[in-house]
Design a protein around this motif. Sequence first.
Motif, PDB file in Angstrom:
ATOM      1  N   GLY A  30      48.600  33.101  37.288  1.00 39.85           N
ATOM      2  CA  GLY A  30      47.795  32.470  35.333  1.00 39.85           C
ATOM      3  C   GLY A  30      48.752  31.479  34.661  1.00 39.85           C
ATOM      4  O   GLY A  30      48.955  31.838  33.563  1.00 39.85           O
TER       5      GLY A  30
ATOM      6  N   PHE B 290      40.628  35.235  32.341  1.00 42.62           N
ATOM      7  CA  PHE B 290      40.956  35.829  33.721  1.00 42.62           C
ATOM      8  C   PHE B 290      39.477  36.913  33.907  1.00 42.62           C
ATOM      9  O   PHE B 290      38.763  37.111  32.858  1.00 42.62           O
ATOM     10  CB  PHE B 290      41.880  36.942  33.515  1.00 42.62           C
ATOM     11  CG  PHE B 290      43.076  36.412  33.958  1.00 42.62           C
ATOM     12  CD1 PHE B 290      43.646  36.287  35.304  1.00 42.62           C
ATOM     13  CD2 PHE B 290      44.489  37.002  33.575  1.00 42.62           C
ATOM     14  CE1 PHE B 290      45.049  35.348  35.617  1.00 42.62           C
ATOM     15  CE2 PHE B 290      45.669  36.427  33.574  1.00 42.62           C
ATOM     16  CZ  PHE B 290      45.961  35.210  35.162  1.00 42.62           C
ATOM     17  N   ASP B 291      38.625  36.492  35.176  1.00 37.70           N
ATOM     18  CA  ASP B 291      37.509  37.246  34.891  1.00 37.70           C
ATOM     19  C   ASP B 291      37.605  39.034  35.272  1.00 37.70           C
ATOM     20  O   ASP B 291      38.437  39.538  35.607  1.00 37.70           O
ATOM     21  CB  ASP B 291      36.438  36.682  35.636  1.00 37.70           C
ATOM     22  CG  ASP B 291      36.876  36.550  37.209  1.00 37.70           C
ATOM     23  OD1 ASP B 291      37.707  37.232  37.458  1.00 37.70           O
ATOM     24  OD2 ASP B 291      35.972  35.808  38.316  1.00 37.70           O
ATOM     25  N   GLU B 292      36.789  39.136  35.584  1.00 37.97           N
ATOM     26  CA  GLU B 292      36.594  41.146  35.931  1.00 37.97           C
ATOM     27  C   GLU B 292      37.219  41.198  37.038  1.00 37.97           C
ATOM     28  O   GLU B 292      37.772  42.316  37.424  1.00 37.97           O
ATOM     29  CB  GLU B 292      35.214  41.633  35.452  1.00 37.97           C
ATOM     30  CG  GLU B 292      34.010  40.803  36.526  1.00 37.97           C
ATOM     31  CD  GLU B 292      33.733  39.856  35.878  1.00 37.97           C
ATOM     32  OE1 GLU B 292      32.582  39.101  36.283  1.00 37.97           O
ATOM     33  OE2 GLU B 292      33.813  39.427  34.983  1.00 37.97           O
ATOM     34  N   GLU B 293      37.424  39.836  38.481  1.00 36.08           N
ATOM     35  CA  GLU B 293      38.137  40.101  39.471  1.00 36.08           C
ATOM     36  C   GLU B 293      39.165  39.179  39.522  1.00 36.08           C
ATOM     37  O   GLU B 293      39.411  39.833  40.356  1.00 36.08           O
ATOM     38  CB  GLU B 293      36.688  39.382  40.156  1.00 36.08           C
ATOM     39  CG  GLU B 293      35.909  40.421  40.032  1.00 36.08           C
ATOM     40  CD  GLU B 293      34.895  38.907  41.434  1.00 36.08           C
ATOM     41  OE1 GLU B 293      35.574  37.501  41.964  1.00 36.08           O
ATOM     42  OE2 GLU B 293      33.727  39.694  41.472  1.00 36.08           O
ATOM     43  N   GLY B 294      39.840  39.282  38.476  1.00 33.73           N
ATOM     44  CA  GLY B 294      41.235  38.639  37.662  1.00 33.73           C
ATOM     45  C   GLY B 294      41.130  37.326  38.462  1.00 33.73           C
ATOM     46  O   GLY B 294      42.554  37.325  39.145  1.00 33.73           O
TER      47      GLY B 294
ATOM     48  N   SER C 252      45.294  33.982  40.623  1.00 36.82           N
ATOM     49  CA  SER C 252      45.385  34.348  39.909  1.00 36.82           C
ATOM     50  C   SER C 252      46.884  34.071  39.881  1.00 36.82           C
ATOM     51  O   SER C 252      47.628  35.489  39.052  1.00 36.82           O
ATOM     52  CB  SER C 252      44.840  35.900  40.641  1.00 36.82           C
ATOM     53  OG  SER C 252      43.563  36.058  40.950  1.00 36.82           O
TER      54      SER C 252
END
Length: 63
Positions: free
Chosen positions: A14, A26-30, A12
């Motif tokens: 970025g 990013f998905d909902e889990e970061g 993550s």
Amino acid sequence: MKAVVDKEGCISCGLCVSTCPEVFDFDEEGLAEASGKLTDSNFAAAESARSSCPVEVISIVAE
């Protein structure tokens, strides 16, 4: 062609999202995911994100 992220190795950071936000998000889990389509106009940025990934979890593959 499409981009694929191996989420098990994603840290993550970025970098992919900042390099090519048209393809990576990013998905909902970061964790990073390739949610956008590769096009002629964003392919170079997606390739840059792939080659710059510090944990090498991005692939660009044939569909």
